[in-house]
Scaffold this motif. Sequence first.
Motif, PDB file in Angstrom:
ATOM      1  N   PRO A 180       0.829  -1.212   0.000  1.00 30.86           N
ATOM      2  CA  PRO A 180       0.000   0.000   0.000  1.00 30.86           C
ATOM      3  C   PRO A 180       0.862   1.260   0.000  1.00 30.86           C
ATOM      4  O   PRO A 180       1.996   1.248   0.489  1.00 30.86           O
ATOM      5  N   PRO A 181       0.339   2.349  -0.526  1.00 32.44           N
ATOM      6  CA  PRO A 181       1.110   3.606  -0.538  1.00 32.44           C
ATOM      7  C   PRO A 181       1.255   4.179   0.863  1.00 32.44           C
ATOM      8  O   PRO A 181       0.557   3.777   1.800  1.00 32.44           O
ATOM      9  N   ASP A 182       2.159   5.133   1.004  1.00 38.07           N
ATOM     10  CA  ASP A 182       2.366   5.786   2.293  1.00 38.07           C
ATOM     11  C   ASP A 182       1.070   6.448   2.765  1.00 38.07           C
ATOM     12  O   ASP A 182       0.356   7.073   1.983  1.00 38.07           O
ATOM     13  N   ALA A 183       0.794   6.282   4.055  1.00 42.91           N
ATOM     14  CA  ALA A 183      -0.370   6.944   4.651  1.00 42.91           C
ATOM     15  C   ALA A 183       0.009   8.373   5.032  1.00 42.91           C
ATOM     16  O   ALA A 183       1.097   8.598   5.570  1.00 42.91           O
ATOM     17  N   VAL A 232       2.410   4.644  17.716  1.00 43.75           N
ATOM     18  CA  VAL A 232       1.105   3.985  17.836  1.00 43.75           C
ATOM     19  C   VAL A 232       1.194   2.498  17.534  1.00 43.75           C
ATOM     20  O   VAL A 232       0.208   1.766  17.688  1.00 43.75           O
ATOM     21  N   GLY A 233       2.345   2.034  17.096  1.00 45.12           N
ATOM     22  CA  GLY A 233       2.499   0.619  16.787  1.00 45.12           C
ATOM     23  C   GLY A 233       3.950   0.277  16.531  1.00 45.12           C
ATOM     24  O   GLY A 233       4.800   1.162  16.348  1.00 45.12           O
ATOM     25  N   VAL A 253       2.471  -5.161  17.458  1.00 46.01           N
ATOM     26  CA  VAL A 253       1.767  -4.600  18.617  1.00 46.01           C
ATOM     27  C   VAL A 253       1.317  -3.197  18.229  1.00 46.01           C
ATOM     28  O   VAL A 253       2.134  -2.387  17.778  1.00 46.01           O
ATOM     29  N   ALA A 254       0.032  -2.917  18.387  1.00 48.37           N
ATOM     30  CA  ALA A 254      -0.475  -1.612  17.955  1.00 48.37           C
ATOM     31  C   ALA A 254      -1.678  -1.205  18.776  1.00 48.37           C
ATOM     32  O   ALA A 254      -2.415  -2.047  19.309  1.00 48.37           O
ATOM     33  N   LEU A 255      -1.899   0.104  18.869  1.00 50.23           N
ATOM     34  CA  LEU A 255      -3.122   0.611  19.473  1.00 50.23           C
ATOM     35  C   LEU A 255      -4.307   0.209  18.595  1.00 50.23           C
ATOM     36  O   LEU A 255      -4.144   0.010  17.371  1.00 50.23           O
ATOM     37  N   GLY A 275      -4.250  -1.175  11.270  1.00 56.05           N
ATOM     38  CA  GLY A 275      -4.121  -1.137   9.815  1.00 56.05           C
ATOM     39  C   GLY A 275      -2.896  -0.374   9.362  1.00 56.05           C
ATOM     40  O   GLY A 275      -2.158  -0.819   8.481  1.00 56.05           O
ATOM     41  N   ALA A 276      -2.657   0.793   9.962  1.00 60.75           N
ATOM     42  CA  ALA A 276      -1.495   1.604   9.586  1.00 60.75           C
ATOM     43  C   ALA A 276      -0.196   0.875   9.901  1.00 60.75           C
ATOM     44  O   ALA A 276       0.785   0.976   9.148  1.00 60.75           O
TER      45      ALA A 276
END
Length: 367
Positions: A194-197, A261-262, A280-282, A287-288
């Motif tokens: 996926p492209p950069d968020a 956040v992850g 591990v993520a909030l 997804g990010a």
Amino acid sequence: MVETVRACRREDVPIVAGMFARVFQRGKGVPGRELPRYFEKILFPDASPDASNESPSRVFLDAQGDVRGFIGIWPRRMVLHGRTIEAAIAGSMMVDQPDAHPTAGARLLRAYLSGPQELSFSETANDISQRMWEKVGGQRLPAASLDWLRVLRPAGFAVALAGMAFRPASIFSPAASGFDRLVEARGRNPLAAPPDAFGYRDAEVTNAELAELIPTLSDSYGLHPDWHSPELSLLLAHAESKERYGDLYRRVVHAPGRGPVGCYLYYGRRGRIARVLQVVALPDAVGATLDSLFRHAASAGCVAVRGRTDATLLDALIARRCVLFHGGAMVIHARNKALLEEVRQARSLLTGLAGESWTRLIGGKFA
């Protein structure tokens, strides 16, 4: 003398290492020095002169008093909705000459489950082990008993997969790489990373930085390890080398205006399938964090990414075209049925560094 189960002792280590080589590595003869040394390290981490000669792990003895079976047991303190519970992880259960000792596995499992821990679990139970757990009241966690696969470069993945079964197939890697580059250049790879968020960024970090961040991120889980028992830094040091999987990458994901956040850890090598140790993520950043993982693995030349699911990751993995398939089962057991149900319902962190996959016994090479 009758068959029995007892605590694993230091003098059992060479026998256990030899059994591991025969059962899990299809080895022949006596293993080299490195494998027994590693078993000594993980079974008896306290090297002081006053250290106990017995490990929480258990061995099965036949009627002649010879060691014919083993189950690795690692105590782990967990936090469940803010309160501490004592747990123990089981792994590397094996029996030498199982036809001659058909009850050895069940006896080892019962010895483990009768220990002092409130919660028992294993993340790598095969079909036989799963049935044994279920017979004594254990339960499988379905969402944590699946592996996931995200293909990044279709041609390269096909060659890598073929090479796992037939090593000479790897000669086609350059051609597959060229084909994938051509497809990507034309924008026709539907499985491209996926492209950069917007606003998100990730960065490589050290073990020390991870040891500070993971406990903070873990607080968003209803069930997670108390990372001080054992120390997270010790687990990260063990996870440093898995030669069969490639180099270890440690990445932290930052959200705009929010900080970390992850994070994720994976092993990768160009032209190979990356293996994820931990994500591990909030809750709102799962997804990010996965997107960042896929982009970085693609930039490292990996053809696909493989990891272990849990209920936290499942929806995001499905939305990102990941294939799900059955791996080893995540099984849990507790004598307190209310506790068992509470664990089943919790947003849990039980795999990877929280489970048993941090050891070099999974993915390591031993001379």
